[in-house]
Design a protein around this motif. Structure first.
Motif, mmCIF file in Angstrom:
data_model
loop_
_atom_site.group_PDB
_atom_site.id
_atom_site.type_symbol
_atom_site.label_atom_id
_atom_site.label_comp_id
_atom_site.label_asym_id
_atom_site.label_seq_id
_atom_site.Cartn_x
_atom_site.Cartn_y
_atom_site.Cartn_z
ATOM 1 N N PRO A 53 1.321 -1.584 0.197
ATOM 2 C CA PRO A 53 0.078 -0.047 0.886
ATOM 3 C C PRO A 53 0.771 1.392 -0.084
ATOM 4 C CG PRO A 53 -0.666 -1.454 1.743
ATOM 5 C CD PRO A 53 0.637 -1.961 1.177
ATOM 6 N N SER A 54 1.643 1.420 0.915
ATOM 7 C CA SER A 54 2.338 2.711 1.244
ATOM 8 C C SER A 54 3.617 2.605 1.936
ATOM 9 C CB SER A 54 1.337 4.178 1.696
ATOM 10 O OG SER A 54 2.118 4.158 2.365
ATOM 11 N N LEU A 55 4.488 3.006 1.110
ATOM 12 C CA LEU A 55 5.835 3.223 1.966
ATOM 13 C C LEU A 55 6.251 3.978 3.513
ATOM 14 C CD1 LEU A 55 8.735 3.810 -0.006
ATOM 15 C CD2 LEU A 55 8.546 1.834 0.847
ATOM 16 N N ASP A 56 4.855 4.693 4.022
ATOM 17 C CA ASP A 56 4.794 5.136 5.235
ATOM 18 C C ASP A 56 4.112 4.231 5.442
ATOM 19 O OD1 ASP A 56 5.549 7.995 4.151
ATOM 20 O OD2 ASP A 56 3.768 7.951 3.265
ATOM 21 N N THR A 57 4.008 3.305 5.742
ATOM 22 C CA THR A 57 3.667 2.434 6.794
ATOM 23 C C THR A 57 4.602 1.475 7.129
ATOM 24 O OG1 THR A 57 2.788 0.066 5.275
ATOM 25 C CG2 THR A 57 1.791 2.238 5.608
ATOM 26 N N GLY A 58 5.495 1.142 8.527
ATOM 27 C CA GLY A 58 5.864 -0.116 8.855
ATOM 28 C C GLY A 58 6.005 -1.155 8.425
ATOM 29 N N THR A 59 4.844 -1.986 8.176
ATOM 30 C CA THR A 59 5.087 -3.089 7.337
ATOM 31 C C THR A 59 5.950 -2.964 6.092
ATOM 32 O OG1 THR A 59 3.349 -4.479 8.800
ATOM 33 C CG2 THR A 59 4.150 -5.057 6.768
ATOM 34 N N CYS A 60 5.089 -2.079 5.637
ATOM 35 C CA CYS A 60 5.568 -2.025 4.116
ATOM 36 C C CYS A 60 7.139 -1.705 4.236
ATOM 37 C CB CYS A 60 4.637 -0.733 3.324
ATOM 38 S SG CYS A 60 3.004 -1.338 3.305
ATOM 39 N N ALA A 61 7.351 -0.636 4.818
ATOM 40 C CA ALA A 61 9.120 -0.463 4.958
ATOM 41 C C ALA A 61 9.418 -1.264 5.110
ATOM 42 C CB ALA A 61 9.186 0.771 6.075
ATOM 43 N N ALA A 62 9.329 -1.875 6.368
ATOM 44 C CA ALA A 62 10.243 -3.638 6.537
ATOM 45 C C ALA A 62 9.992 -4.085 5.367
ATOM 46 C CB ALA A 62 9.364 -4.060 7.585
ATOM 47 N N SER A 63 8.944 -5.007 4.252
ATOM 48 C CA SER A 63 9.412 -5.085 3.706
ATOM 49 C C SER A 63 10.832 -4.778 2.095
ATOM 50 C CB SER A 63 7.837 -5.303 2.621
ATOM 51 O OG SER A 63 7.867 -4.528 1.736
ATOM 52 N N VAL A 64 10.161 -3.441 2.015
ATOM 53 C CA VAL A 64 11.474 -3.495 1.349
ATOM 54 C C VAL A 64 12.787 -3.272 2.003
ATOM 55 C CG1 VAL A 64 12.153 -0.748 0.168
ATOM 56 C CG2 VAL A 64 9.759 -1.433 -0.032
ATOM 57 N N ARG A 65 13.036 -2.719 3.262
ATOM 58 C CA ARG A 65 14.272 -3.380 3.723
ATOM 59 C C ARG A 65 15.080 -4.593 3.433
ATOM 60 N NH1 ARG A 65 11.438 0.011 7.953
ATOM 61 N NH2 ARG A 65 12.265 1.423 8.323
ATOM 62 N N GLN A 66 13.632 -5.462 3.077
ATOM 63 C CA GLN A 66 14.135 -6.891 3.531
ATOM 64 C C GLN A 66 14.768 -7.753 2.509
ATOM 65 O OE1 GLN A 66 14.740 -9.146 5.917
ATOM 66 N NE2 GLN A 66 15.327 -11.214 4.991
#
Length: 167
Positions: A53-66
């Protein structure tokens, strides 16, 4: 139409993900340099489409980092992180986080990618954004693996997606 949840509340998507073994639908997405990218730009490479959905959420950001961490070890594979975030926001996030091994692409112009891949939310508080999904493609654009995360706040199954690259 798929039904998933957001913090336990049911929400629906525009359709279903492409079937394993089918050709992935082409797309026109905007890169952080504002160029347009299509599936043909990646012909000959395996692809992991990390959709959220959006990089502005913790889970989305975590998936990009992983996936950024995992991508450095992958051969002939590109990881595309796809959302409806503006390319400027994607670029800013990647710069701030030191993300260099994945490519961010935006569906902000038309949302057509979300519709064509059947993953656009059609109701609920995230209506118009993409549901959290992973789609793995082989070098010829054939779908090898899909996952639509059933609870939006959960992370995808990274291990299963990466294992699908070598099946």
């Amino acid at each position: 139409m798929a039904t998933i949840t957001l913090k336990g509340n049911k929400i629906n998507t525009a359709g279903n993900l492409p079937e394993t073994g089918s050709k992935a639908p082409d797309f026109l997405l905007t890169a952080t340099d504002l160029s347009t990218k299509s599936l043909t730009n990646y012909k000959g490479s395996k692809l992991v489409l990390n959709i959220f959905p959006s990089l502005d959420t913790g889970t989305c950001a975590a998936s990009v980092r992983q996936f950024n961490k995992e991508a450095s070890e992958l051969e002939n594979t590109k990881v595309l992180c796809i959302s409806r975030d503006l390319p400027f926001a994607q670029s800013r996030f990647c710069a701030a986080e030191g993300i260099e091994n994945v490519e961010s692409l935006s569906d902000f112009k038309t949302g057509q990618f979300g519709k064509d891949y059947g993953l656009e939310f059609v109701d609920g508080p995230l209506e118009g954004l993409h549901s959290r999904c992973v789609v793995v493609l082989d070098e010829n654009g054939t779908v090898k693996y899909t996952e639509q995360v059933s609870e939006t706040v959960d992370e995808p199954n990274y291990k299963a997606a990466l294992e699908a690259l070598y099946e």
